[in-house]
Design an enzyme around this catalytic site. Structure first.
Site, PDB file in Angstrom:
ATOM      1  N   GLU A 178       0.811  -1.218   0.000  1.00  0.00           N
ATOM      2  CA  GLU A 178       0.000   0.000   0.000  1.00  0.00           C
ATOM      3  C   GLU A 178       0.849   1.275   0.000  1.00  0.00           C
ATOM      4  O   GLU A 178       0.818   2.067   0.965  1.00  0.00           O
ATOM      5  CB  GLU A 178      -0.978  -0.002   1.174  1.00  0.00           C
ATOM      6  CG  GLU A 178      -1.951  -1.160   1.120  1.00  0.00           C
ATOM      7  CD  GLU A 178      -3.128  -1.022   2.090  1.00  0.00           C
ATOM      8  OE1 GLU A 178      -3.187  -0.047   2.861  1.00  0.00           O
ATOM      9  OE2 GLU A 178      -4.022  -1.896   2.045  1.00  0.00           O
ATOM     10  N   GLU A 374      -5.133  -8.532   0.565  1.00  0.00           N
ATOM     11  CA  GLU A 374      -5.812  -8.183   1.823  1.00  0.00           C
ATOM     12  C   GLU A 374      -7.274  -7.929   1.543  1.00  0.00           C
ATOM     13  O   GLU A 374      -7.633  -7.326   0.514  1.00  0.00           O
ATOM     14  CB  GLU A 374      -5.247  -6.892   2.443  1.00  0.00           C
ATOM     15  CG  GLU A 374      -3.945  -7.034   3.160  1.00  0.00           C
ATOM     16  CD  GLU A 374      -3.537  -5.744   3.879  1.00  0.00           C
ATOM     17  OE1 GLU A 374      -4.418  -4.988   4.343  1.00  0.00           O
ATOM     18  OE2 GLU A 374      -2.321  -5.506   3.950  1.00  0.00           O
TER      19      GLU A 374
HETATM   20  C1  NOJ Z   1      -4.087  -2.134   5.335  1.00  0.00           C
HETATM   21  C2  NOJ Z   1      -2.728  -2.489   5.844  1.00  0.00           C
HETATM   22  O1  NOJ Z   1      -1.916  -3.074   4.873  1.00  0.00           O
HETATM   23  C3  NOJ Z   1      -2.744  -3.272   7.118  1.00  0.00           C
HETATM   24  O2  NOJ Z   1      -1.522  -3.067   7.746  1.00  0.00           O
HETATM   25  C4  NOJ Z   1      -3.921  -2.837   7.961  1.00  0.00           C
HETATM   26  O3  NOJ Z   1      -3.872  -3.363   9.244  1.00  0.00           O
HETATM   27  C5  NOJ Z   1      -5.174  -3.281   7.245  1.00  0.00           C
HETATM   28  N1  NOJ Z   1      -5.210  -2.717   5.922  1.00  0.00           N
HETATM   29  C6  NOJ Z   1      -6.458  -2.946   7.991  1.00  0.00           C
HETATM   30  O4  NOJ Z   1      -6.597  -1.581   8.111  1.00  0.00           O
END
Ligand code: NOJ
Length: 476
Positions: A178, A374
């Site tokens: 991200e 994710e």
């Molecule tokens: C994005 C991130 O990559 C991760 O570290 C985070 O905990 C999750 N999404 C949930 O917000």
């Protein structure tokens, strides 16, 4: 309409199946789970520094212990095996394996990941390794961090060093997680580490991340066996507007450039969008993009990681400052929350938008193989008197998103896997421990782990390689 033949199997009620060899996984990140921030030669990361400032993290929570994964990794791998995962996505802590941010590796730090990888493989679980999940060494931040072009070379060196030790056993490598969060949350609104708030810096950082990714891909290719796959995990989002006016359509275009195309275009087309450069011309002349950078940024990847949580809703016009959506260069743009529907810390829950997003990527960028790196939801889970964690909301969320994913595959999108966020409750950045995303519950006082109902349900998904009905899952 022809009547169905008497002998043909009735597939109408068969659970939707996924392609053979589909990867089913769950994810974590080093800073969010490991703890042991002082162990074995690790130096502070930029997130150690950031979270030490009072007021930045809910409840003053710190990641010193997190969920103690550094010490409990064997137990955690056993739980993964119990869930039937065939993939585990984790990240390497840069200050653990290269404490000075440059130069020689810290062997003890690398040893931890080597043990973790061996434990995974011994349990039939493929490691999916993310090199950078936001926690670079503070010493590199002291030298300017991602605003300093030198950081791109530092990242490539670090990638080479990790690949040299683990390349023989890790089949799937993710360069950055991200980068939008690093650039925009870290440098535009400053609500993530390193806490900078400067629009021009944000765009410089975005470019340096794109360049670092490309240099990282090249370093990995040089060090890894030909069979290893290389990826990046982006968090693109469909952008919508409630009322379809010309002004709002322009807001959608601007938001799409700042959230999606600023990363997807250099990665998959080797260029920045012309409208993005025009929209931000009053902030920067993009002189930080040097000859050859975009050819590097578009170094071929094997699979695109997509992290999906929620679509964005925007409109034209002034609005209150929103730290999660700071529209660099586009002040006349406002992020709006849709009036109804379930929502989470990330925004509205909208599974159909996942299908839309995947089709859009295929349409605009061609048939790039995709892994959902994710997807998940937080809920206030507790262990009940019967020892169960009833998180029916997460089961429904998973069910809906897997159905949307299956629809996208049926549409023709080449999806190779689904990795859930998260394996286990953990340190959710500025929300601290207040948000529980895990398939596994963690008691904060005892560190006791309990597989949630969603974990039991996900085990059924994996075992069947298909989406089972939403019946109450059998614990076990
Ligand atoms: C994005 C991130 O990559 C991760 O570290 C985070 O905990 C999750 N999404 C949930 O917000």
């Amino acid at each position: 309409m022809t009547a169905p033949s008497q002998t043909a199997p009735d597939r109408r009620h068969a659970p939707p199946e996924f392609p053979a060899g589909f990867r089913w996984g769950a994810a974590t990140a080093a800073f969010q789970v490991e703890g042991a921030l002082d162990a074995d030669g690790r130096t502070p990361s930029v997130w150690d520094t950031f979270t030490a400032v009072p007021g930045r993290v809910d409840n003053g929570d710190r990641a010193d212990l997190a969920v103690d994964h550094y010490r409990r990794y064997r137990d955690d791998v056993a739980l993964m095996a119990q869930l039937g995962l065939n993939t585990y996505r984790f990240s390497v802590s840069w200050p653990r394996v290269q404490p000075d941010g440059r130069g020689a590796a810290n062997v003890k730090g690398l040893d931890f990941y080597s043990r973790l990888v061996d434990e995974l493989l011994a349990n039939g679980i493929e490691p999916m390794l993310t090199l950078y999940h936001w926690d670079h060494p503070q010493v590199l931040q002291d030298a300017g961090g991602w605003a300093n072009r030198d950081m791109t070379e530092r990242f490539a060196d670090y990638a080479a060093l990790v690949a040299a030790r683990l390349g023989d056993r890790v089949p799937l490598w993710v360069t950055l997680n991200e980068p939008w969060c690093t650039a925009f949350l870290g440098h535009a609104s400053g609500i993530h580490a390193p806490g900078v708030a400067d629009d021009a810096t944000t765009l410089t950082v975005a470019h340096h991340l794109n360049l670092a990714h490309g240099l990282g891909v090249q370093a990995l290719r040089a060090a890894l066996p030909g069979t290893a796959q290389v990826s990046i995990a982006l968090n693109p989002a469909p952008v919508r507007t409630p009322v379809d006016t010309q002004e709002n359509q322009d807001a959608v275009r601007r938001a799409d450039a700042l959230r999606n195309r600023i990363f997807l275009d250099p990665l998959l087309r080797g260029q920045y969008p012309a409208d993005l450069i025009a929209d931000t011309a009053h902030i920067t002349d993009w002189g930080f993009v040097r000859d050859g950078d975009l050819a590097t940024a578009t170094s071929p990847i094997d699979v695109l990681g997509v992290n999906y949580y929620t679509p964005l809703y925007v409109a034209a016009g002034p609005g209150p400052a929103d730290p999660y959506n700071r529209w660099v260069g586009s002040d006349g743009l406002v992020h709006i929350a849709p009036a109804d529907g379930p929502s989470t810390i990330h925004g509205v829950v909208d599974a159909a938008a996942l299908r839309e997003l995947l089709n859009r990527i295929r349409h605009d960028y061609g048939p790039v193989p995709i892994v959902i790196a994710e997807n998940g939801v937080a809920s206030p889970d507790t262990v009940g008197p019967d020892g169960r964690v009833d998180d029916a909301g997460r089961v429904a969320y998973l069910h809906a998103h897997l159905a949307a994913l299956h629809d996208a595959i049926t549409d023709g999108v080449d999806v190779r896997g689904y990795v859930m966020w998260s394996l286990i409750d953990n340190f959710e950045w500025v929300y601290g421990y207040s948000q529980r995303f895990g398939l596994i519950h963690v008691d904060r006082d005892t560190q006791r782990r309990t597989v949630k109902d969603s974990g039991h349900w996900f085990r059924q998904v994996i075992a069947a390689n298909a989406i089972p009905p939403l019946d109450p899952p059998a614990a076990g």
